[in-house]
Design an enzyme around this catalytic site. Structure first.
Site, PDB file in Angstrom:
ATOM      1  CG  ASN A 141      -2.065  -0.985   1.048  1.00 55.04           C
ATOM      2  OD1 ASN A 141      -2.393  -1.397  -0.053  1.00 55.04           O
ATOM      3  ND2 ASN A 141      -2.621  -1.409   2.162  1.00 55.04           N
ATOM      4  NE  ARG A 200       2.986  -1.182   5.129  1.00 56.65           N
ATOM      5  CZ  ARG A 200       2.553   0.052   5.339  1.00 56.65           C
ATOM      6  NH1 ARG A 200       2.534   0.541   6.575  1.00 56.65           N
ATOM      7  NH2 ARG A 200       2.116   0.796   4.340  1.00 56.65           N
ATOM      8  CE  LYS A 244       1.196  -4.803  -5.227  1.00 54.09           C
ATOM      9  NZ  LYS A 244       1.555  -3.401  -4.888  1.00 54.09           N
ATOM     10  N   PRO A 261       2.184  -9.167 -11.463  1.00 50.30           N
ATOM     11  CG  PRO A 261       3.998  -8.941 -10.042  1.00 50.30           C
ATOM     12  CD  PRO A 261       3.642  -9.308 -11.445  1.00 50.30           C
ATOM     13  CG  ASP A 263       1.240  -1.193  -9.792  1.00 51.15           C
ATOM     14  OD1 ASP A 263       0.991  -1.389 -11.006  1.00 51.15           O
ATOM     15  OD2 ASP A 263       2.220  -0.545  -9.399  1.00 51.15           O
ATOM     16  CG  HIS A 265       1.906   2.521 -11.862  1.00 46.91           C
ATOM     17  ND1 HIS A 265       1.828   3.875 -12.092  1.00 46.91           N
ATOM     18  CD2 HIS A 265       2.330   2.374 -10.572  1.00 46.91           C
ATOM     19  CE1 HIS A 265       2.184   4.523 -10.992  1.00 46.91           C
ATOM     20  NE2 HIS A 265       2.492   3.633 -10.070  1.00 46.91           N
ATOM     21  CG  PHE A 319       6.228  -1.648 -12.877  1.00 44.14           C
ATOM     22  CD1 PHE A 319       4.990  -1.340 -12.346  1.00 44.14           C
ATOM     23  CD2 PHE A 319       7.353  -1.388 -12.111  1.00 44.14           C
ATOM     24  CE1 PHE A 319       4.867  -0.779 -11.080  1.00 44.14           C
ATOM     25  CE2 PHE A 319       7.246  -0.832 -10.856  1.00 44.14           C
ATOM     26  CZ  PHE A 319       6.004  -0.531 -10.332  1.00 44.14           C
TER      27      PHE A 319
END
Length: 332
Positions: A141, A200, A244, A261, A263, A265, A319
């Site tokens: 995050n 976390r 992810k 993965p 995200d 983007h 990415f």
């Protein structure tokens, strides 16, 4: 100092050291004032650079040895260097030729060719699964570049407070990554909360405890021998790991090159360039996440090539092509 560099032949089209180490795959590397990178890998502190003329990978490694009762026979330098070369080649996946992968992917996607030239040399690292897993729990995050630069103090605190001391170099103390058993202790969560890990902290301690209590020793490393589907399903059962993060671990430490993965983007890229029918979707659901991953991983099946195995090169190019700090990067 330069006379001490060891050399691994390479090129900028096969390895761009700076971008590879700063695109949020690993958080263990710090850029020094002289432009070199330093971090812990295994039992040593490594300093990495790249020859500006040839692109060769340059490195030194510092280790400390435990006292021995009897003088040990000094190992041959050539043997030690070969082992160190192998460790770095493995870490950077240097036996995978990126140029050929980019070429093959470009046969299916011409737009990708120009992008791969602009972002050549970006490699997927092959990291230790334990370190990789907990690093992505720590950094979840966050965004980039905030993720890369602001999460590193947390990372340093994790190793300093819970990892074994390794050695001191140039006035800095280096630590190995904590063992899963150390992270599983009940007092770890309150300690990490005091150190600023927030929510976390719970996920780190609970995931470590679950691995220690419910999995066989070496289970995480053993996922390298599992299928992608098996490894992904096993990882998302751990606290704090979603689709992810599981894909990041699969791709960057478990040899699952078909993992994608996603995200924000990659989500935007997929809707814009590969799956335009998803333009009307306002959020990334579990269903669309699977659809995008399967679509990219199965690209090229009509031509008989398994381009899923090429995602080891393609993912980071796609990415980085979406990130502002890399968009103006000149082609190598």
């Amino acid at each position: 100092m330069k006379s001490a560099w060891r050399i691994i032949p390479s090129s900028f089209s096969e390895l761009n050291l700076e971008v590879t180490l700063t695109c949020a795959q690993s958080f263990r590397w710090s850029k020094l004032e002289d432009g070199t990178f330093r971090g812990v890998l295994g039992d040593g502190v490594w300093t990495l650079s790249q020859c500006p003329d040839t692109g060769n990978l340059l490195y030194t490694v510092t280790r400390t040895s435990a006292p021995q009762k009897k003088p040990a026979k000094r190992p041959r330098l050539a043997k030690v260097q070969n082992e160190d070369d192998s460790k770095l080649r493995d870490y950077f996946n240097l036996d995978v030729g990126l140029e050929q992968l980019h070429h093959n992917w470009g046969l299916e996607d011409p737009d990708y060719l120009s992008l791969s030239k602009q972002h050549s040399g970006i490699r997927i690292l092959r990291q230790d699964p334990v370190e990789n897993l907990f690093s992505f729990i720590c950094s979840s995050n966050n965004n980039i570049p905030r993720q890369h630069y602001r999460s590193r103090p947390w990372w340093k605190k994790l190793c300093t407070h819970l990892g074994p001391a390794l050695l001191e170099l140039d006035g800095h103390q280096f630590h190995q990554f904590p063992a899963v058993e150390a992270l599983a202790q009940p007092d770890v969560e309150p300690l990490l909360r005091k150190l600023g890990f927030g929510y976390r902290a719970k996920y780190i301690q609970q995931s470590a405890a679950k691995i220690c209590q419910e999995r066989e020793p070496g289970w995480l490393m053993g996922l390298r021998d599992a299928t992608y589907e098996e490894a992904h399903a096993a990882l998302i059962k751990l606290p704090g790991i979603g689709a992810k993060v599981a894909d990041c671990i699969c791709l960057m430490s478990l040899d699952k090159w078909e993992a994608v993965p996603l995200d924000i983007h990659m989500w935007n890229l997929a809707r814009r360039q590969y799956l335009p029918h998803l333009q009307s979707h306002k959020s990334l659901t579990d269903r669309t996440y699977r659809e995008i991953g399967e679509s990219l991983a199965q690209s090229g099946s009509s031509s008989g090539r398994n381009l899923g195995n090429m995602l080891v090169g393609a993912h980071e190019v796609l990415f980085c092509g979406e990130l502002k700090q890399f968009k103006n990067r000149k082609a190598s």
